[in-house]
Scaffold this active site. Structure first.
Site, PDB file in Angstrom:
ATOM      1  N   ARG A 296       0.811  -0.829   0.442  1.00 34.80           N
ATOM      2  CA  ARG A 296      -0.342   0.110  -0.631  1.00 34.80           C
ATOM      3  C   ARG A 296       0.326   0.760   0.025  1.00 34.80           C
ATOM      4  O   ARG A 296       1.705   1.288   0.209  1.00 34.80           O
ATOM      5  CB  ARG A 296      -0.730  -0.455   0.895  1.00 34.80           C
ATOM      6  CG  ARG A 296      -2.341  -0.831   1.222  1.00 34.80           C
ATOM      7  CD  ARG A 296      -3.206  -0.915   1.999  1.00 34.80           C
ATOM      8  NE  ARG A 296      -4.382   0.036   1.813  1.00 34.80           N
ATOM      9  CZ  ARG A 296      -4.857   0.167   2.484  1.00 34.80           C
ATOM     10  NH1 ARG A 296      -5.392  -0.095   3.578  1.00 34.80           N
ATOM     11  NH2 ARG A 296      -5.592   1.491   1.612  1.00 34.80           N
TER      12      ARG A 296
ATOM     13  N   GLN B  45      -5.672  10.406   3.370  1.00 35.88           N
ATOM     14  CA  GLN B  45      -5.390  10.222   4.534  1.00 35.88           C
ATOM     15  C   GLN B  45      -3.970  11.112   5.080  1.00 35.88           C
ATOM     16  O   GLN B  45      -3.975  10.654   5.854  1.00 35.88           O
ATOM     17  CB  GLN B  45      -5.269   8.113   5.152  1.00 35.88           C
ATOM     18  CG  GLN B  45      -6.432   7.312   5.059  1.00 35.88           C
ATOM     19  CD  GLN B  45      -6.976   6.011   4.848  1.00 35.88           C
ATOM     20  OE1 GLN B  45      -5.297   5.124   4.838  1.00 35.88           O
ATOM     21  NE2 GLN B  45      -7.295   5.629   5.182  1.00 35.88           N
TER      22      GLN B  45
ATOM     23  N   GLU C  34     -15.017   4.542  -1.348  1.00 35.78           N
ATOM     24  CA  GLU C  34     -15.053   3.989  -0.494  1.00 35.78           C
ATOM     25  C   GLU C  34     -16.077   2.759  -0.938  1.00 35.78           C
ATOM     26  O   GLU C  34     -16.519   1.881  -0.430  1.00 35.78           O
ATOM     27  CB  GLU C  34     -15.322   3.639   0.900  1.00 35.78           C
ATOM     28  CG  GLU C  34     -16.081   4.480   1.364  1.00 35.78           C
ATOM     29  CD  GLU C  34     -15.849   5.308   2.726  1.00 35.78           C
ATOM     30  OE1 GLU C  34     -16.475   5.338   3.266  1.00 35.78           O
ATOM     31  OE2 GLU C  34     -14.995   6.382   2.560  1.00 35.78           O
TER      32      GLU C  34
END
Length: 426
Positions: A124, A172, A314
Site C-alpha cells: 500500500r 489519509q 469507498e
C-alpha cells in the site's frame, strides 16, 4: 492454518424488507481515538466501533503509552504521556488509518517505533507519509522501500511549520498530519500540491473533529490547512453509525425491489456514506426520512448509472455490484485512487464481475459495466471487506455464488455474515 471454506451467499428471489442498525463509524472512531490519545485529559467514547481496524488503532495507541479501558459500548481513553523511551511495535494489519495516522503520533514520543502489517499492507502507498514526516525533521528508517515495514525514531518533539505534500493517492495522508499538527511545536501549515484530492469528506471530518476539541484550523484556501499549535481538549463523544457500511443493506433492498430502514441516520454528518441518499436516486430509488431513520425504497427498475465517485470512492465496490445487476450500462469514474486501497479494487472488481460472466472494463479512472446474465462461481475478496460486500450483493441475485473469506468483513463490521443471513433469510 487452512484458509476458511468459501461461504454460500444467501440468494433472494423476493423483495428484501427490513431494518438495520449498523455499528459505529470506523472513520470517526479512529479519528476520535487519535485525538483522545493526544488530548489534555481523559475522554470517553460511547458506541465506538469494535472491529479489527479499531482494535488495531487502540492497540497501537496503547503501545505508545495511552491507556484505553474498553468496557462494552463505552471506552475511556487516558492520553499518552509520550515521554517514554521503550521501543514499541505497531501492527497495522491492513488498516490505512493505522499505518498512516499513527506514525505522526509515534514521532512525538522518545521511542523507536516499528510499523508493519499484513502481507498486502506492504504494497500500500506509504511514501507520502514517510517523506512528509522526514520533511518535518522526523528520522525514519524504511531501507528505501517507501512502504511498510519502517521504524520511526521519535525524538520527543516535532518542529512542524510549513510542509508541501502530494496526497492525490489518498486523503489519509492529509488527515494524518492534521490530527497531530496541534501537538507540533509550530503547528502545521500544510499545502497539497498534486492532482485533485480524493475523498474530501474524510478531510472535512478530520477538520471538524479537531474543531470540536478546540483546535484552531484555517482551511479557507483550497488545498491548504493551517493548524495552530496548542492543546487538544478532551471530549466525551458518541460515535455515529457507519453510513458506508449501511450501503450493502441499501443495495440489498434496491437489487431485490424491496425496502430497508437504516436506523439513527444522522440529519447532519460529514461521513462519506451520506452520499447513499443521492446515489440511490440515480439508480431510480428513493430515500425518505422517517423520524430518526432513513428508509430506502427501490424503484420500478434498477437503472444504469453514470456516477463520479471521486469523493466517496469507498462506496464503489457495492455500487459496482448494483450496476452489474442493473437494467442498463453504467460508468463509475473518478476513482483511480482505488488502485491503492486494501487491494487494487478496480482490477479486482473487473476480474470478479467477469468471472461470473459479466462484462466489466477497467477505465483510466474507473469502471464501465454492461449488465449480462451472471452465473455462480467463487467470488474472490482479496482480503478486502468492501469486495466481500460487493460479493454478497451479487449473491442475492446469483443463486449458488460462493464468497471467498467473507470473514474479512470483521475489518469494519463484526458479525457481518450472521447479520446478513438473518436479514436475507427472514
Amino acid at each position: 492454518m487452512n484458509a476458511p471454506l468459501p461461504w454460500l451467499a444467501p440468494y433472494r428471489d423476493t423483495p428484501v424488507v427490513g431494518e438495520v442498525l449498523v455499528p459505529g463509524s470506523k472513520s470517526q472512531t479512529n479519528r476520535a481515538l487519535i485525538l483522545a490519545a493526544l488530548g489534555d485529559r481523559p475522554s470517553v467514547l460511547t458506541r465506538p466501533l469494535r472491529s479489527r481496524d479499531t482494535t488495531l488503532m487502540a492497540d497501537a495507541l496503547v503501545a505508545l503509552g495511552a491507556t484505553i479501558d474498553r468496557d462494552g459500548m463505552v471506552w475511556t481513553i487516558t492520553p499518552a504521556a509520550l515521554d517514554h523511551t521503550a521501543a514499541a511495535t505497531v501492527d497495522c494489519g491492513l488498516a490505512g488509518t493505522v499505518m498512516r495516522f499513527v506514525p505522526a503520533v509515534a514521532a512525538l514520543t522518545s521511542a523507536d517505533v516499528t510499523f508493519d502489517g499484513d502481507e498486502h499492507a506492504r504494497v500500500r502507498p506509504m511514501a507520502t507519509t514517510i517523506s512528509a514526516l522526514r520533511g518535518l525533521g522526523v528520522a525514519i528508517d524504511d531501507e528505501g522501500r517507501g512502504s511498510l515495514p519502517f521504524v520511526v525514531h521519535g525524538s520527543g518533539t516535532v518542529a512542524g511549520g510549513p510542509l508541501e505534500i502530494d496526497a492525490s493517492s489518498s486523503s489519509q495522508f492529509v488527515s494524518a498530519l492534521l490530527l497531530a499538527g496541534a501537538r507540533f511545536d509550530k503547528g502545521l501549515e500544510l499545502q497539497h500540491v498534486g492532482a485533485a484530492l480524493p475523498s474530501m469528506p474524510h478531510i472535512e471530518m478530520t477538520v471538524n473533529e479537531l474543531r470540536k476539541r478546540g483546535v484552531e484550523v484555517d482551511d479557507s484556501q483550497p488545498d491548504r490547512w493551517v493548524v495552530a499549535p496548542g492543546p487538544i481538549a478532551a471530549l466525551d463523544d458518541e460515535i455515529e453509525p457507519d453510513l458506508s457500511n449501511a450501503g450493502v443493506f441499501i443495495a440489498a433492498a434496491l437489487v431485490t425491489g424491496g425496502s430497508i430502514r437504516i436506523r439513527n441516520w444522522p440529519e447532519q454528518t460529514d461521513q462519506a456514506g451520506d452520499a447513499w441518499r443521492t446515489i440511490v436516486e440515480a439508480f431510480g430509488a428513493r430515500a425518505v426520512r422517517d423520524g430518526a431513520d432513513l428508509v430506502f425504497t427501490a424503484g420500478p427498475t434498477l437503472n444504469g448509472v453514470e456516477l463520479d465517485l471521486h469523493d466517496v470512492g469507498e462506496l464503489t465496490p457495492v455500487v459496482a455490484a448494483m450496476a452489474a445487476l442493473a437494467d442498463g450500462p453504467s460508468r463509475l469514474t473518478g476513482v483511480a485512487h482505488l488502485r491503492g486501497h486494501e487491494t487494487d479494487r478496480l482490477a479486482a472488481l473487473v476480474t470478479e464481475i467477469n468471472r461470473l460472466g459479466g462484462d466489466a472494463e477497467e477505465l483510466e479512472d474507473g469502471i464501465a459495466i454492461r449488465p449480462r446474465p451472471l452465473h455462480a462461481e467463487t467470488f474472490k475478496t482479496y482480503d478486502d471487506h468492501r469486495m466481500a460486500h460487493a460479493a454478497v450483493v451479487l449473491g442475492l441475485r446469483v443463486e449458488g455464488l460462493l464468497v471467498e473469506n467473507v470473514v474479512t468483513t470483521v475489518k469494519t463490521y463484526p458479525n457481518f455474515a450472521p447479520v446478513w443471513e438473518r436479514l436475507i433469510t427472514t
